[in-house]
Design a protein around this motif. Structure first.
Motif, PDB file in Angstrom:
ATOM      1  N   VAL A 135       0.773  -1.182  -0.131  1.00 31.47           N
ATOM      2  CA  VAL A 135       0.144   0.088   0.021  1.00 31.47           C
ATOM      3  C   VAL A 135       0.788   1.445  -0.078  1.00 31.47           C
ATOM      4  O   VAL A 135       0.679   2.078  -0.680  1.00 31.47           O
ATOM      5  N   SER A 176       1.101   3.956  -3.197  1.00 33.48           N
ATOM      6  CA  SER A 176       0.839   5.286  -2.926  1.00 33.48           C
ATOM      7  C   SER A 176       2.016   6.465  -3.427  1.00 33.48           C
ATOM      8  O   SER A 176       1.617   7.356  -4.074  1.00 33.48           O
ATOM      9  N   PRO A 222      -3.776   6.612   0.483  1.00 34.43           N
ATOM     10  CA  PRO A 222      -4.847   5.608  -0.091  1.00 34.43           C
ATOM     11  C   PRO A 222      -6.166   5.499   0.793  1.00 34.43           C
ATOM     12  O   PRO A 222      -6.222   5.666   2.100  1.00 34.43           O
ATOM     13  N   CYS A 223      -7.427   5.182   0.016  1.00 39.14           N
ATOM     14  CA  CYS A 223      -8.446   5.067   0.630  1.00 39.14           C
ATOM     15  C   CYS A 223      -9.308   4.137   0.118  1.00 39.14           C
ATOM     16  O   CYS A 223      -9.078   3.592  -0.814  1.00 39.14           O
ATOM     17  N   ASN A 251     -12.255   4.210  -1.418  1.00 35.07           N
ATOM     18  CA  ASN A 251     -12.986   4.471  -2.703  1.00 35.07           C
ATOM     19  C   ASN A 251     -13.165   6.068  -3.121  1.00 35.07           C
ATOM     20  O   ASN A 251     -12.519   6.897  -2.069  1.00 35.07           O
ATOM     21  N   ALA A 310     -11.559   1.149  -4.551  1.00 37.28           N
ATOM     22  CA  ALA A 310     -10.128   1.674  -4.137  1.00 37.28           C
ATOM     23  C   ALA A 310     -10.436   3.205  -4.335  1.00 37.28           C
ATOM     24  O   ALA A 310     -10.941   3.678  -5.286  1.00 37.28           O
ATOM     25  N   ARG A 344      -9.783   2.137   4.178  1.00 36.30           N
ATOM     26  CA  ARG A 344      -8.515   1.793   3.925  1.00 36.30           C
ATOM     27  C   ARG A 344      -8.451   1.091   2.432  1.00 36.30           C
ATOM     28  O   ARG A 344      -9.432   0.659   1.979  1.00 36.30           O
ATOM     29  N   MET A 345      -7.360   1.414   1.846  1.00 38.41           N
ATOM     30  CA  MET A 345      -7.125   0.225   0.594  1.00 38.41           C
ATOM     31  C   MET A 345      -6.734  -0.907   0.888  1.00 38.41           C
ATOM     32  O   MET A 345      -5.538  -1.107   1.687  1.00 38.41           O
ATOM     33  N   GLN A 351      -5.536  -4.872  -3.644  1.00 40.49           N
ATOM     34  CA  GLN A 351      -5.976  -3.718  -4.281  1.00 40.49           C
ATOM     35  C   GLN A 351      -4.572  -2.832  -4.930  1.00 40.49           C
ATOM     36  O   GLN A 351      -4.374  -2.673  -6.023  1.00 40.49           O
ATOM     37  N   ALA A 352      -3.984  -2.353  -3.693  1.00 38.00           N
ATOM     38  CA  ALA A 352      -2.803  -1.744  -3.993  1.00 38.00           C
ATOM     39  C   ALA A 352      -1.636  -2.495  -5.012  1.00 38.00           C
ATOM     40  O   ALA A 352      -1.113  -1.955  -5.911  1.00 38.00           O
TER      41      ALA A 352
END
Ligand SMILES: *Cc1c(COP(=O)(O)O)cnc(C)c1O
Length: 368
Positions: free
Chosen positions: A37, A41, A55-56, A58, A193, A229-230, A234-235
């Motif tokens: 993550v 970022s 990162p978050c 959505n 994401a 959070r992401m 996904q990261a």
């Protein structure tokens, strides 16, 4: 069959690489936070020429968190364009502030800066332009307007990964820029994401806290935050895909050029306007159908297996939620008119030139 968007081709072309990236995360057994993550970022901040990327969960949360950091809430007004996805409106409402709907420019569908200026009141705290369809709003002028009126500028860049205007990259300016990595976006995850970009270290730190239960260290809850959070998975997926983003945007631009040359002489059909100083990344390829022929054309194309979309069929000013729940009575005639005429044609990086030709041939047949 020519779909509006097809995400399967992209995966099938990168399957071995992608499967490896995914299994590494799963085998590692760490699914929240971590190096993946953090590295994504950093890579995305660098890609956007921004100082920081938080990162978050959505793109909607990204906007909400940005508003929260700027302490915008009850009693405040935030100006947004009336022609966008509802998320822009929802984020303002969730902050407690009052959304003020601004009309759009009829040629670019972007926020109308003159109307924006007229809507500024003593309660206005921020403007959120949306870089619609992959075309960046005129941020230089908006920045000037915000500076003069002591307003914050938050850019909704959910549709504009890699776009630029006057050599200003989307994500690099304003107090905040926010992104969505919803699967169908130019850079899309395999789920939800989002990201919040800023050039201010204190904003980035505050946003990081809000997105992760009000803390930076494990149990030091300094403020009341939330969970947005992401995922590590996904990261990792986004990190791999980011390497291809410029190529994919290039493909979108090549396909757009093909549409332009094929459709330049069709009367009754208006092609997208690309300001000279802009690099448009064609998240969507949206034409305008004059003379109330849109639904007829859609049916004609559908019968030939050509899928189209409408982004967006109802301007925010005409949504039931706006009128009945928010009690907002705004008149945005340009946006409302656009909503009745826009049509999105198939557009995704793996679309073939032959398919674009087929779509254009069918459109010409309809008009002949
Ligand atoms: C997709 C989108 C969002 C919201 O993103 P989510 O990740 O779906 O929450 C916000 N604004 C615009 C303009 C979008 O297109």
């Amino acid at each position: 069959m020519i779909p509006l968007v097809d995400l399967r081709l992209q995966y099938s072309r990168m399957k071995p690489e992608m499967d490896k990236v995914i299994s590494v995360v799963i085998e590692d057994g760490k699914f929240i936070g971590g190096d993946k993550v953090n590295s994504f970022s950093q890579e995305f901040a660098r890609y956007c020429s921004a100082g920081y990327c938080v990162p978050c969960g959505n793109g909607t949360d990204a906007l909400e968190i940005a508003l929260k950091v700027l302490q915008i809430g009850k009693g405040d007004e935030v100006i947004i364009p009336a022609f966008t996805f509802i998320a822009t409106l929802e984020a303002v409402c969730q902050s407690g502030a009052t959304p003020v709907l601004c009309d759009i420019d009829p040629a670019t569908y972007l926020i109308d800066i003159n109307n924006c200026q007229e809507l500024i009141s003593s309660k206005t705290k921020a403007i959120i332009p949306v870089h619609l369809y992959g075309l960046m709003a005129d941020v230089a002028s908006l920045q000037e307007l915000c500076r003069k009126n002591s307003l914050y500028l938050i850019e909704d860049a959910a549709q504009a990964h890699g776009a630029s205007r006057n050599n200003i990259r989307s994500g690099s300016t304003g107090d905040f820029s926010t992104f969505s990595f919803y699967p169908g976006k130019n850079l899309g995850a395999f789920g939800d994401a989002g990201a919040i970009l800023t050039n201010y270290a204190n904003y980035a730190q505050h946003a990081t806290k809000i997105a992760n239960h009000g803390r930076l260290a494990k149990y030091d809850h300094d403020i009341i935050g939330r969970n947005s959070r992401m995922d590590t998975l996904q990261a990792a997926i986004l990190s791999l895909k980011l390497k291809y983003l410029d190529d994919w945007n290039q493909s979108r631009q090549n396909l757009a050029r093909r549409y332009f040359s094929n459709l330049s002489n069709v009367e009754g059909l208006v092609l997208p306007k690309v300001p000279e100083e802009a690099i448009h990344v064609f998240h969507l390829f949206v034409v305008r159908i004059k003379g109330s022929k849109r639904s007829e054309l859609r049916k004609f194309l559908a019968a030939k297996g050509i899928e189209t979309g409408i982004h967006y069929p109802i301007a925010l000013s005409k949504l039931k939620a706006t009128i009945e729940e928010l009690g907002i009575n705004a008149s945005c005639p340009v946006a409302e008119n656009a909503a009745s005429e826009v049509l999105s044609l198939p557009m995704f990086p793996e679309l073939a030139f032959e398919q674009v030709d087929e779509v254009c041939l069918a459109i010409k047949e309809f008009y002949s």
